[in-house]
Design a protein around this motif. Structure first.
Motif, mmCIF file in Angstrom:
data_model
loop_
_atom_site.group_PDB
_atom_site.id
_atom_site.type_symbol
_atom_site.label_atom_id
_atom_site.label_comp_id
_atom_site.label_asym_id
_atom_site.label_seq_id
_atom_site.Cartn_x
_atom_site.Cartn_y
_atom_site.Cartn_z
ATOM 1 N N GLY A 34 0.887 -1.140 -0.017
ATOM 2 C CA GLY A 34 0.124 -0.114 0.061
ATOM 3 C C GLY A 34 0.866 1.272 -0.017
ATOM 4 N N ASN A 35 0.122 2.170 -0.407
ATOM 5 C CA ASN A 35 1.100 3.496 -0.759
ATOM 6 C C ASN A 35 2.608 3.505 -1.234
ATOM 7 O OD1 ASN A 35 -1.186 4.989 0.351
ATOM 8 N ND2 ASN A 35 -0.551 4.598 2.496
ATOM 9 N N GLY A 36 2.680 2.551 -2.239
ATOM 10 C CA GLY A 36 3.988 2.403 -2.912
ATOM 11 C C GLY A 36 4.876 1.683 -2.133
ATOM 12 N N ALA A 37 4.683 1.138 -1.017
ATOM 13 C CA ALA A 37 5.657 0.273 -0.363
ATOM 14 C C ALA A 37 5.330 -1.148 -0.555
ATOM 15 C CB ALA A 37 5.310 0.371 1.207
ATOM 16 N N VAL A 38 6.314 -1.952 -0.817
ATOM 17 C CA VAL A 38 6.346 -3.132 -1.325
ATOM 18 C C VAL A 38 7.144 -4.204 -0.274
ATOM 19 C CG1 VAL A 38 6.137 -2.812 -3.771
ATOM 20 C CG2 VAL A 38 8.196 -3.215 -2.968
ATOM 21 N N ALA A 39 6.767 -5.414 -0.322
ATOM 22 C CA ALA A 39 7.690 -6.474 0.342
ATOM 23 C C ALA A 39 8.377 -7.372 -0.563
ATOM 24 C CB ALA A 39 6.706 -7.418 1.484
ATOM 25 N N ILE A 40 9.756 -7.585 -0.631
ATOM 26 C CA ILE A 40 10.402 -8.088 -1.541
ATOM 27 C C ILE A 40 10.706 -9.812 -1.130
ATOM 28 C CG2 ILE A 40 12.421 -8.359 -2.989
ATOM 29 C CD1 ILE A 40 12.602 -5.407 -2.604
ATOM 30 N N MET A 41 10.400 -10.622 -1.810
ATOM 31 C CA MET A 41 10.571 -11.940 -1.294
ATOM 32 C C MET A 41 12.051 -12.332 -1.417
ATOM 33 S SD MET A 41 9.172 -14.746 -0.026
ATOM 34 C CE MET A 41 7.752 -14.287 -0.117
ATOM 35 N N MET A 42 12.728 -12.673 -0.425
ATOM 36 C CA MET A 42 13.976 -13.019 -0.267
ATOM 37 C C MET A 42 14.476 -14.126 -0.440
ATOM 38 S SD MET A 42 14.961 -9.815 -0.296
ATOM 39 C CE MET A 42 16.892 -9.871 -0.103
ATOM 40 N N GLY A 43 13.773 -15.458 -0.090
ATOM 41 C CA GLY A 43 13.789 -16.661 -0.167
ATOM 42 C C GLY A 43 12.783 -17.534 -0.349
ATOM 43 N N ALA A 44 12.585 -18.375 -1.338
ATOM 44 C CA ALA A 44 11.503 -19.255 -1.671
ATOM 45 C C ALA A 44 12.042 -20.360 -2.360
ATOM 46 C CB ALA A 44 10.371 -18.762 -2.479
ATOM 47 N N SER A 45 11.827 -21.605 -1.950
ATOM 48 C CA SER A 45 12.161 -22.856 -2.612
ATOM 49 C C SER A 45 11.655 -24.034 -2.223
ATOM 50 C CB SER A 45 13.600 -23.224 -2.304
ATOM 51 O OG SER A 45 14.399 -24.237 -2.826
ATOM 52 N N ALA A 46 11.212 -24.829 -3.049
ATOM 53 C CA ALA A 46 10.766 -26.149 -2.621
ATOM 54 C C ALA A 46 11.620 -27.135 -3.011
ATOM 55 C CB ALA A 46 9.314 -26.423 -3.820
ATOM 56 N N ILE A 47 12.590 -27.104 -3.457
ATOM 57 C CA ILE A 47 13.767 -27.940 -3.527
ATOM 58 C C ILE A 47 15.000 -27.543 -3.144
ATOM 59 C CG2 ILE A 47 14.838 -29.451 -5.320
ATOM 60 C CD1 ILE A 47 12.439 -29.160 -7.096
ATOM 61 N N SER A 48 15.781 -28.279 -2.368
ATOM 62 C CA SER A 48 17.026 -27.768 -1.951
ATOM 63 C C SER A 48 18.076 -28.723 -2.992
ATOM 64 C CB SER A 48 17.231 -28.275 -0.766
ATOM 65 O OG SER A 48 18.516 -27.985 -0.239
ATOM 66 N N ILE A 49 18.905 -27.515 -3.522
ATOM 67 C CA ILE A 49 19.745 -27.992 -4.485
ATOM 68 C C ILE A 49 21.133 -28.161 -3.865
ATOM 69 C CG2 ILE A 49 20.968 -27.428 -6.766
ATOM 70 C CD1 ILE A 49 18.291 -26.261 -7.590
ATOM 71 N N ARG A 50 21.948 -29.089 -4.179
ATOM 72 C CA ARG A 50 23.332 -29.265 -3.472
ATOM 73 C C ARG A 50 23.982 -29.387 -4.865
ATOM 74 N NH1 ARG A 50 23.550 -31.076 1.817
ATOM 75 N NH2 ARG A 50 21.484 -31.056 2.949
ATOM 76 N N THR A 51 25.112 -28.583 -4.921
ATOM 77 C CA THR A 51 26.007 -28.748 -5.990
ATOM 78 C C THR A 51 27.653 -28.703 -5.269
ATOM 79 O OG1 THR A 51 26.396 -26.432 -6.107
ATOM 80 C CG2 THR A 51 24.977 -27.325 -7.152
ATOM 81 N N LYS A 52 28.397 -29.679 -6.139
ATOM 82 C CA LYS A 52 29.701 -29.597 -5.397
ATOM 83 C C LYS A 52 30.312 -28.167 -5.589
ATOM 84 C CE LYS A 52 30.900 -34.332 -6.241
ATOM 85 N NZ LYS A 52 31.576 -35.629 -7.035
ATOM 86 N N LYS A 53 31.314 -27.900 -4.891
ATOM 87 C CA LYS A 53 31.873 -26.585 -4.931
ATOM 88 C C LYS A 53 33.267 -27.101 -5.926
ATOM 89 C CE LYS A 53 30.671 -23.976 -1.164
ATOM 90 N NZ LYS A 53 31.217 -23.131 0.185
ATOM 91 N N THR A 54 33.426 -26.303 -6.818
ATOM 92 C CA THR A 54 34.471 -26.558 -7.876
ATOM 93 C C THR A 54 35.327 -25.376 -7.970
ATOM 94 O OG1 THR A 54 33.227 -26.192 -9.815
ATOM 95 C CG2 THR A 54 33.437 -28.176 -9.021
ATOM 96 N N PRO A 55 36.660 -25.334 -8.116
ATOM 97 C CA PRO A 55 37.433 -24.217 -8.279
ATOM 98 C C PRO A 55 37.197 -23.606 -9.597
ATOM 99 C CG PRO A 55 38.803 -26.107 -8.398
ATOM 100 C CD PRO A 55 37.360 -26.484 -7.910
ATOM 101 N N PRO A 56 37.415 -22.254 -9.787
ATOM 102 C CA PRO A 56 37.136 -21.555 -10.895
ATOM 103 C C PRO A 56 38.199 -22.101 -11.963
ATOM 104 C CG PRO A 56 38.208 -20.178 -9.301
ATOM 105 C CD PRO A 56 37.664 -21.262 -8.894
ATOM 106 N N PRO A 57 37.918 -21.979 -13.397
ATOM 107 C CA PRO A 57 38.888 -22.528 -14.372
ATOM 108 C C PRO A 57 40.264 -21.654 -14.101
ATOM 109 C CG PRO A 57 36.759 -21.646 -15.348
ATOM 110 C CD PRO A 57 36.695 -21.404 -13.920
ATOM 111 N N SER A 58 41.068 -22.504 -14.561
ATOM 112 C CA SER A 58 42.664 -21.766 -14.310
ATOM 113 C C SER A 58 42.689 -20.859 -15.387
ATOM 114 C CB SER A 58 43.710 -22.679 -14.546
ATOM 115 O OG SER A 58 44.955 -22.220 -14.765
ATOM 116 N N PRO A 59 43.316 -19.831 -15.456
ATOM 117 C CA PRO A 59 43.605 -18.780 -16.677
ATOM 118 C C PRO A 59 44.720 -19.162 -17.467
ATOM 119 C CG PRO A 59 44.319 -17.754 -14.451
ATOM 120 C CD PRO A 59 43.713 -19.260 -14.090
ATOM 121 N N TYR A 60 45.292 -20.319 -17.265
ATOM 122 C CA TYR A 60 46.358 -20.724 -17.903
ATOM 123 C C TYR A 60 46.034 -21.921 -18.748
ATOM 124 C CZ TYR A 60 48.793 -17.808 -14.666
ATOM 125 O OH TYR A 60 49.325 -16.643 -13.875
#
Length: 136
Positions: free
Chosen positions: A110-136
């Motif tokens: 109301g009156n221009g104010a909004v709520a912003i959804m900061m988190g929402a998920s039905a599924i938990s996604i797990r990924t392996k942490k991998t190092p960034p590609p080598s620049p060489y």
């Protein structure tokens, strides 16, 4: 002041008719713009169907509460079934009100104010942490 009305969670069973409906009536609110259910435990969604049914606690009568822009939750299903959740899904499906919230989605307050959804998920996604590609 501009008539916008939303509800975040509906409390445990019996809170819908014993607390939320009287509070809405006292504020002269007979419709909601949106409802957000934060998660699927009975103490957050157990009172919602009571709120939607209105004071007579019957479906499809003149005192049913109108929700203009849907009832929003994280989507998906619980990992286990409960009476409250199963009824919630069945009735919101019948009423065509269930919506899935997205991260970053806004809800007018109301009156221009909004709520912003900061988190929402039905599924938990797990990924392996991998190092960034080598620049060489």
């Amino acid at each position: 002041p501009d008539g916008t009305a939303g509800l975040i969670d509906a409390g445990p069973p019996e809170a819908g008719w014993s607390r939320i409906l009287p509070a809405l009536a006292q504020l002269d609110i007979s419709r909601l713009d949106w409802v957000i259910i934060s998660h699927y435990d009975a103490d957050h969604l157990g009172g919602l169907l009571e709120v939607l049914q209105g004071f007579d606690q019957q479906w499809d009568t003149t005192d049913d509460l109108t929700v203009d822009h849907g009832i929003w939750d994280r989507g998906g299903r619980k990992f286990y079934s409960t009476y409250w959740f199963d009824d919630y899904v069945a009735e919101l499906t019948r009423l065509q009100l269930r919506r899935t919230v997205e991260v970053g989605q806004t809800f007018a307050l109301g009156n221009g104010a909004v709520a912003i959804m900061m988190g929402a998920s039905a599924i938990s996604i797990r990924t392996k942490k991998t190092p960034p590609p080598s620049p060489y």
